[in-house]
Design an enzyme around this catalytic site. Sequence first.
Site, mmCIF file in Angstrom:
data_model
loop_
_atom_site.group_PDB
_atom_site.id
_atom_site.type_symbol
_atom_site.label_atom_id
_atom_site.label_comp_id
_atom_site.label_asym_id
_atom_site.label_seq_id
_atom_site.Cartn_x
_atom_site.Cartn_y
_atom_site.Cartn_z
ATOM 1 N N ARG A 244 12.656 30.914 30.004
ATOM 2 C CA ARG A 244 12.404 31.199 31.563
ATOM 3 C C ARG A 244 13.167 31.576 32.301
ATOM 4 O O ARG A 244 14.628 30.990 31.923
ATOM 5 C CB ARG A 244 11.619 30.009 32.222
ATOM 6 C CG ARG A 244 9.871 29.663 31.675
ATOM 7 C CD ARG A 244 9.071 30.517 31.492
ATOM 8 N NE ARG A 244 7.335 30.012 31.075
ATOM 9 C CZ ARG A 244 7.046 30.589 30.474
ATOM 10 N NH1 ARG A 244 7.876 31.095 29.048
ATOM 11 N NH2 ARG A 244 6.166 30.388 30.183
ATOM 12 N N GLU A 273 10.341 38.266 37.104
ATOM 13 C CA GLU A 273 9.495 39.328 35.980
ATOM 14 C C GLU A 273 8.783 39.926 36.791
ATOM 15 O O GLU A 273 8.018 39.437 37.645
ATOM 16 C CB GLU A 273 9.450 38.675 34.691
ATOM 17 C CG GLU A 273 9.920 38.508 33.632
ATOM 18 C CD GLU A 273 9.128 37.618 32.072
ATOM 19 O OE1 GLU A 273 8.526 37.356 32.774
ATOM 20 O OE2 GLU A 273 10.438 36.682 32.239
ATOM 21 N N HIS A 291 9.653 40.216 27.127
ATOM 22 C CA HIS A 291 9.366 38.745 27.029
ATOM 23 C C HIS A 291 8.182 38.893 26.011
ATOM 24 O O HIS A 291 6.702 38.862 26.542
ATOM 25 C CB HIS A 291 8.349 38.209 29.082
ATOM 26 C CG HIS A 291 8.029 37.080 28.484
ATOM 27 N ND1 HIS A 291 8.260 35.966 29.491
ATOM 28 C CD2 HIS A 291 7.684 35.830 27.865
ATOM 29 C CE1 HIS A 291 7.606 35.276 29.594
ATOM 30 N NE2 HIS A 291 7.723 35.174 28.090
HETATM 31 C C1 GLV Z 1 5.541 32.557 27.061
HETATM 32 O O1 GLV Z 1 6.245 32.674 27.407
HETATM 33 C C2 GLV Z 1 4.594 31.219 26.474
HETATM 34 O O2 GLV Z 1 4.634 30.063 27.642
HETATM 35 O O3 GLV Z 1 3.587 31.067 25.981
#
Ligand code: GLV
Length: 331
Positions: A244, A273, A291
Amino acid sequence: MTATDFLVTTPLPDPGMRLLESAGSVTVAGTRMSRDELAQACASGDYRVVVAQLRDEFDAPLLDKARISGISNFAVGYNNIDVTAATANSIVIGNTPGVLTDATADIALLLILAVARRAVEADTFVRAGKFHGWEPELLLGHDVSGKTLGLAGFGRIARATARRALAFGMTVEFCPRPPGDRVVSDEELGEFAGRVRQVPWPELVANSDYLSVHVPLNAHTRHLVDASVLSAMKRSAILINTARGPIVDEQALVAALREGTIAGAGLDVYEEEPRLAPGLAELPNTVLLPHVGSATVPVRAEMARRCAENAVAMARGERPPYPVNPEALAR
Ligand code: GLV
Protein backbone atom coordinates in the site's frame (compact mmCIF):
# COMPACT_ATOMS: atom_id res chain seq x y z
CA MET A 1 -40.17 -0.01 -2.78
CA THR A 2 -37.98 -3.01 -1.94
CA ALA A 3 -34.25 -2.52 -1.78
CA THR A 4 -32.01 -3.49 -4.70
CA ASP A 5 -29.78 -6.36 -3.63
CA PHE A 6 -26.48 -5.09 -5.01
CA LEU A 7 -25.03 -1.66 -5.70
CA VAL A 8 -21.95 -2.25 -7.82
CA THR A 9 -19.67 0.80 -7.85
CA THR A 10 -17.58 -0.55 -10.77
CA PRO A 11 -18.55 -3.59 -12.88
CA LEU A 12 -16.70 -6.78 -11.92
CA PRO A 13 -14.87 -8.93 -14.48
CA ASP A 14 -16.39 -12.27 -15.46
CA PRO A 15 -17.95 -14.19 -13.78
CA GLY A 16 -18.74 -11.57 -11.12
CA MET A 17 -21.60 -9.70 -12.76
CA ARG A 18 -23.21 -12.91 -13.99
CA LEU A 19 -23.21 -14.37 -10.46
CA LEU A 20 -24.70 -11.21 -8.99
CA GLU A 21 -27.36 -10.91 -11.69
CA SER A 22 -28.43 -14.52 -11.28
CA ALA A 23 -28.78 -14.05 -7.51
CA GLY A 24 -30.67 -10.77 -7.27
CA SER A 25 -31.26 -7.23 -8.50
CA VAL A 26 -28.21 -5.18 -9.48
CA THR A 27 -27.59 -1.48 -9.92
CA VAL A 28 -24.30 -0.47 -11.50
CA ALA A 29 -23.16 3.08 -10.79
CA GLY A 30 -23.09 4.93 -14.12
CA THR A 31 -19.98 6.92 -13.30
CA ARG A 32 -17.33 6.79 -10.63
CA MET A 33 -19.05 7.68 -7.34
CA SER A 34 -17.74 10.51 -5.20
CA ARG A 35 -17.51 9.98 -1.44
CA ASP A 36 -20.76 11.97 -0.98
CA GLU A 37 -22.63 10.04 -3.68
CA LEU A 38 -21.54 6.78 -2.07
CA ALA A 39 -22.59 8.05 1.37
CA GLN A 40 -25.99 9.09 0.01
CA ALA A 41 -26.52 5.73 -1.70
CA CYS A 42 -25.54 3.85 1.47
CA ALA A 43 -27.87 5.97 3.64
CA SER A 44 -30.81 5.76 1.22
CA GLY A 45 -32.01 2.30 2.24
CA ASP A 46 -32.20 1.49 -1.49
CA TYR A 47 -29.41 -1.14 -1.45
CA ARG A 48 -28.64 -4.21 0.64
CA VAL A 49 -24.98 -4.79 -0.27
CA VAL A 50 -22.34 -2.58 -1.86
CA VAL A 51 -19.86 -4.30 -4.16
CA ALA A 52 -16.92 -1.97 -3.78
CA GLN A 53 -13.41 -1.16 -4.94
CA LEU A 54 -10.37 -0.01 -2.96
CA ARG A 55 -10.94 3.56 -4.10
CA ASP A 56 -14.41 3.63 -2.47
CA GLU A 57 -13.86 5.11 0.99
CA PHE A 58 -16.19 3.91 3.76
CA ASP A 59 -15.34 6.14 6.71
CA ALA A 60 -17.05 6.13 10.11
CA PRO A 61 -19.50 9.02 9.44
CA LEU A 62 -20.63 7.25 6.23
CA LEU A 63 -21.00 3.89 7.98
CA ASP A 64 -22.86 5.37 10.97
CA LYS A 65 -25.61 6.57 8.60
CA ALA A 66 -25.50 3.59 6.23
CA ARG A 67 -28.55 1.36 5.84
CA ILE A 68 -26.78 -1.56 4.17
CA SER A 69 -26.00 -5.01 5.49
CA GLY A 70 -22.69 -5.65 3.75
CA ILE A 71 -19.73 -4.39 1.75
CA SER A 72 -18.04 -6.87 -0.56
CA ASN A 73 -14.62 -5.42 -1.41
CA PHE A 74 -13.04 -6.48 -4.70
CA ALA A 75 -9.59 -6.82 -3.09
CA VAL A 76 -7.76 -8.69 -0.39
CA GLY A 77 -6.96 -5.38 1.35
CA TYR A 78 -9.72 -3.39 3.06
CA ASN A 79 -7.96 -0.29 4.32
CA ASN A 80 -10.64 1.74 2.49
CA ILE A 81 -13.18 0.62 5.10
CA ASP A 82 -13.31 1.59 8.76
CA VAL A 83 -13.82 -1.97 10.05
CA THR A 84 -14.58 -0.93 13.64
CA ALA A 85 -17.35 1.41 12.49
CA ALA A 86 -18.72 -1.21 10.10
CA THR A 87 -18.87 -3.81 12.87
CA ALA A 88 -20.51 -1.35 15.28
CA ASN A 89 -23.19 -0.80 12.63
CA SER A 90 -23.63 -4.56 11.94
CA ILE A 91 -22.25 -4.17 8.43
CA VAL A 92 -20.37 -7.27 7.30
CA ILE A 93 -17.27 -6.87 5.12
CA GLY A 94 -15.96 -9.47 2.69
CA ASN A 95 -12.63 -9.62 0.86
CA THR A 96 -10.84 -11.95 -1.61
CA PRO A 97 -7.87 -13.54 0.21
CA GLY A 98 -5.52 -16.20 -1.12
CA VAL A 99 -6.07 -15.90 -4.86
CA LEU A 100 -3.70 -13.04 -5.62
CA THR A 101 -0.70 -14.17 -3.58
CA ASP A 102 1.43 -15.57 -6.40
CA ALA A 103 0.50 -12.88 -8.90
CA THR A 104 1.51 -10.14 -6.47
CA ALA A 105 4.76 -11.91 -5.54
CA ASP A 106 5.49 -12.13 -9.28
CA ILE A 107 5.13 -8.35 -9.49
CA ALA A 108 7.49 -7.91 -6.51
CA LEU A 109 10.11 -10.01 -8.32
CA LEU A 110 9.41 -8.24 -11.58
CA LEU A 111 10.08 -4.90 -9.88
CA ILE A 112 13.27 -6.18 -8.23
CA LEU A 113 14.60 -7.38 -11.57
CA ALA A 114 13.35 -4.42 -13.57
CA VAL A 115 14.93 -1.83 -11.27
CA ALA A 116 18.13 -3.83 -10.80
CA ARG A 117 18.63 -4.38 -14.53
CA ARG A 118 17.16 -1.05 -15.67
CA ALA A 119 14.64 -2.81 -17.88
CA VAL A 120 12.41 0.18 -18.55
CA GLU A 121 15.33 2.51 -19.33
CA ALA A 122 16.77 -0.16 -21.61
CA ASP A 123 13.48 -0.66 -23.44
CA THR A 124 13.12 3.11 -23.95
CA PHE A 125 16.71 3.23 -25.21
CA VAL A 126 16.10 0.55 -27.86
CA ARG A 127 12.82 2.06 -29.02
CA ALA A 128 14.50 5.46 -29.35
CA GLY A 129 16.88 3.95 -31.92
CA LYS A 130 19.89 4.45 -29.62
CA PHE A 131 21.07 0.83 -29.67
CA HIS A 132 24.09 0.68 -31.97
CA GLY A 133 25.44 -2.71 -30.86
CA TRP A 134 26.89 -4.42 -27.79
CA GLU A 135 29.00 -2.19 -25.56
CA PRO A 136 31.02 -3.18 -22.49
CA GLU A 137 29.43 -0.56 -20.27
CA LEU A 138 25.96 -0.17 -21.69
CA LEU A 139 23.21 0.14 -19.05
CA LEU A 140 25.06 -1.60 -16.25
CA GLY A 141 22.83 -2.49 -13.33
CA HIS A 142 22.86 -4.32 -10.02
CA ASP A 143 23.17 -8.02 -9.21
CA VAL A 144 20.24 -9.88 -7.71
CA SER A 145 21.70 -13.35 -7.04
CA GLY A 146 23.80 -13.37 -3.90
CA LYS A 147 22.15 -10.19 -2.61
CA THR A 148 19.99 -9.82 0.48
CA LEU A 149 16.24 -9.38 0.17
CA GLY A 150 14.65 -7.93 3.29
CA LEU A 151 10.95 -8.62 3.68
CA ALA A 152 8.93 -6.22 5.79
CA GLY A 153 6.17 -8.62 6.86
CA PHE A 154 5.99 -12.39 6.51
CA GLY A 155 2.45 -13.15 5.45
CA ARG A 156 1.25 -14.96 2.36
CA ILE A 157 2.64 -12.55 -0.25
CA ALA A 158 5.97 -12.09 1.55
CA ARG A 159 6.40 -15.88 1.71
CA ALA A 160 5.61 -16.27 -1.98
CA THR A 161 8.19 -13.55 -2.67
CA ALA A 162 10.73 -15.36 -0.45
CA ARG A 163 10.17 -18.58 -2.39
CA ARG A 164 10.97 -16.81 -5.64
CA ALA A 165 13.95 -14.90 -4.23
CA LEU A 166 15.49 -18.09 -2.83
CA ALA A 167 15.23 -19.63 -6.30
CA PHE A 168 17.19 -16.61 -7.61
CA GLY A 169 19.98 -17.32 -5.12
CA MET A 170 19.15 -14.41 -2.83
CA THR A 171 19.63 -14.38 0.92
CA VAL A 172 16.26 -13.72 2.54
CA GLU A 173 15.76 -11.93 5.84
CA PHE A 174 12.46 -10.81 7.29
CA CYS A 175 10.80 -8.89 10.08
CA PRO A 176 7.24 -10.20 10.55
CA ARG A 177 5.55 -7.18 12.06
CA PRO A 178 7.67 -4.07 11.60
CA PRO A 179 8.51 -1.79 13.27
CA GLY A 180 7.77 -4.09 16.21
CA ASP A 181 8.92 -7.61 16.79
CA ARG A 182 7.27 -11.02 17.11
CA VAL A 183 9.23 -14.23 17.14
CA VAL A 184 8.22 -16.65 14.40
CA SER A 185 8.86 -20.24 15.42
CA ASP A 186 10.45 -22.82 13.11
CA GLU A 187 7.12 -24.59 13.08
CA GLU A 188 5.43 -21.44 11.80
CA LEU A 189 8.22 -20.98 9.25
CA GLY A 190 7.48 -24.40 7.78
CA GLU A 191 9.26 -24.81 4.42
CA PHE A 192 11.36 -21.69 5.20
CA ALA A 193 12.89 -22.97 8.45
CA GLY A 194 16.67 -22.69 8.16
CA ARG A 195 16.37 -20.90 4.80
CA VAL A 196 15.39 -17.41 5.90
CA ARG A 197 16.51 -15.34 8.88
CA GLN A 198 14.36 -13.26 11.20
CA VAL A 199 15.97 -9.96 12.23
CA PRO A 200 14.74 -6.85 14.05
CA TRP A 201 13.46 -4.03 11.84
CA PRO A 202 16.52 -1.72 12.14
CA GLU A 203 18.78 -4.63 11.18
CA LEU A 204 16.57 -5.54 8.24
CA VAL A 205 16.69 -1.95 7.00
CA ALA A 206 20.48 -1.82 7.32
CA ASN A 207 21.15 -5.25 5.77
CA SER A 208 18.85 -5.20 2.76
CA ASP A 209 20.08 -4.79 -0.79
CA TYR A 210 16.40 -4.97 -1.70
CA LEU A 211 13.80 -4.02 0.90
CA SER A 212 10.32 -5.20 -0.06
CA VAL A 213 7.19 -4.10 1.79
CA HIS A 214 4.47 -6.69 2.53
CA VAL A 215 2.47 -5.38 5.47
CA PRO A 216 -1.13 -4.21 5.67
CA LEU A 217 -1.74 -0.47 5.94
CA ASN A 218 -2.74 0.56 9.45
CA ALA A 219 -1.82 3.11 12.09
CA HIS A 220 1.40 1.19 12.90
CA THR A 221 2.58 0.88 9.30
CA ARG A 222 1.66 4.30 7.84
CA HIS A 223 5.00 5.85 6.83
CA LEU A 224 6.85 2.79 8.13
CA VAL A 225 9.45 3.70 5.51
CA ASP A 226 10.12 7.36 6.20
CA ALA A 227 13.14 9.66 5.75
CA SER A 228 14.95 8.14 8.74
CA VAL A 229 14.47 4.57 7.47
CA LEU A 230 15.56 5.58 3.96
CA SER A 231 18.71 7.17 5.34
CA ALA A 232 19.49 4.00 7.34
CA MET A 233 19.38 1.90 4.14
CA LYS A 234 22.44 1.10 2.04
CA ARG A 235 23.17 3.70 -0.64
CA SER A 236 23.04 0.82 -3.13
CA ALA A 237 19.67 -0.43 -1.85
CA ILE A 238 16.44 -0.67 -3.82
CA LEU A 239 12.99 -0.26 -2.24
CA ILE A 240 10.05 -2.31 -3.53
CA ASN A 241 6.42 -1.60 -2.60
CA THR A 242 3.58 -3.83 -3.82
CA ALA A 243 1.53 -3.43 -0.63
CA ARG A 244 0.00 0.00 0.00
CA GLY A 245 1.32 3.42 -0.96
CA PRO A 246 1.02 5.21 2.40
CA ILE A 247 3.39 2.68 4.02
CA VAL A 248 6.15 4.67 2.31
CA ASP A 249 6.54 8.43 2.75
CA GLU A 250 6.57 9.14 -0.98
CA GLN A 251 7.94 12.69 -0.73
CA ALA A 252 10.81 11.44 1.42
CA LEU A 253 11.38 8.67 -1.13
CA VAL A 254 11.61 11.17 -4.00
CA ALA A 255 14.19 13.16 -2.01
CA ALA A 256 16.16 9.99 -1.15
CA LEU A 257 16.21 8.87 -4.80
CA ARG A 258 17.25 12.33 -6.00
CA GLU A 259 20.01 12.65 -3.45
CA GLY A 260 21.34 9.12 -3.89
CA THR A 261 20.43 8.09 -0.34
CA ILE A 262 19.20 4.84 -1.93
CA ALA A 263 19.79 3.57 -5.47
CA GLY A 264 16.30 2.91 -6.78
CA ALA A 265 12.68 1.99 -6.21
CA GLY A 266 10.06 -0.22 -7.79
CA LEU A 267 6.51 0.76 -6.93
CA ASP A 268 3.10 -0.69 -7.75
CA VAL A 269 1.23 1.47 -5.24
CA TYR A 270 1.27 5.17 -4.33
CA GLU A 271 0.49 7.30 -1.36
CA GLU A 272 -2.35 9.22 -3.03
CA GLU A 273 -3.33 6.95 -5.88
CA PRO A 274 -3.59 7.70 -8.72
CA ARG A 275 -1.51 10.85 -8.06
CA LEU A 276 2.27 10.55 -7.81
CA ALA A 277 4.43 12.62 -5.48
CA PRO A 278 5.95 15.56 -7.39
CA GLY A 279 9.19 14.53 -9.06
CA LEU A 280 8.65 10.75 -8.82
CA ALA A 281 7.81 10.27 -12.51
CA GLU A 282 10.94 12.14 -13.58
CA LEU A 283 13.35 9.85 -11.73
CA PRO A 284 15.14 7.35 -13.99
CA ASN A 285 16.01 4.97 -11.14
CA THR A 286 12.39 3.95 -10.58
CA VAL A 287 9.99 1.52 -12.19
CA LEU A 288 6.40 2.61 -11.68
CA LEU A 289 3.43 0.29 -12.23
CA PRO A 290 -0.29 1.22 -11.96
CA HIS A 291 -1.36 -1.07 -9.03
CA VAL A 292 -1.40 -4.26 -11.10
CA GLY A 293 -0.29 -6.80 -8.47
CA SER A 294 -3.34 -9.01 -9.02
CA ALA A 295 -3.87 -8.11 -12.68
CA THR A 296 -3.98 -11.42 -14.51
CA VAL A 297 -7.11 -12.69 -16.23
CA PRO A 298 -7.48 -15.82 -14.04
CA VAL A 299 -6.73 -14.00 -10.78
CA ARG A 300 -9.18 -11.18 -11.44
CA ALA A 301 -11.81 -13.76 -12.47
CA GLU A 302 -11.35 -15.67 -9.20
CA MET A 303 -11.42 -12.43 -7.21
CA ALA A 304 -14.67 -11.53 -8.98
CA ARG A 305 -16.15 -14.94 -8.15
CA ARG A 306 -15.25 -14.61 -4.45
CA CYS A 307 -16.41 -11.03 -4.30
CA ALA A 308 -19.77 -12.00 -5.84
CA GLU A 309 -20.14 -15.04 -3.56
CA ASN A 310 -19.52 -12.83 -0.54
CA ALA A 311 -22.09 -10.31 -1.75
CA VAL A 312 -24.73 -12.96 -2.45
CA ALA A 313 -24.35 -14.45 1.04
CA MET A 314 -24.55 -11.00 2.63
CA ALA A 315 -27.73 -10.14 0.72
CA ARG A 316 -29.28 -13.33 2.13
CA GLY A 317 -28.18 -12.43 5.66
CA GLU A 318 -25.75 -15.37 5.66
CA ARG A 319 -22.09 -15.52 6.66
CA PRO A 320 -20.00 -14.74 3.55
CA PRO A 321 -17.33 -17.29 2.60
CA TYR A 322 -14.53 -14.72 3.07
CA PRO A 323 -15.55 -12.47 5.95
CA VAL A 324 -13.31 -9.74 7.39
CA ASN A 325 -15.50 -9.06 10.45
CA PRO A 326 -17.77 -12.08 11.01
CA GLU A 327 -18.53 -10.69 14.47
CA ALA A 328 -20.73 -8.08 12.74
CA LEU A 329 -23.20 -10.86 11.90
CA ALA A 330 -23.66 -11.80 15.53
CA ARG A 331 -24.63 -8.27 16.50
C1 GLV B 1 -5.05 -5.09 -4.08
O1 GLV B 1 -4.30 -4.22 -3.79
C2 GLV B 1 -5.78 -5.88 -3.15
O2 GLV B 1 -5.77 -5.59 -1.93
O3 GLV B 1 -6.41 -6.84 -3.58
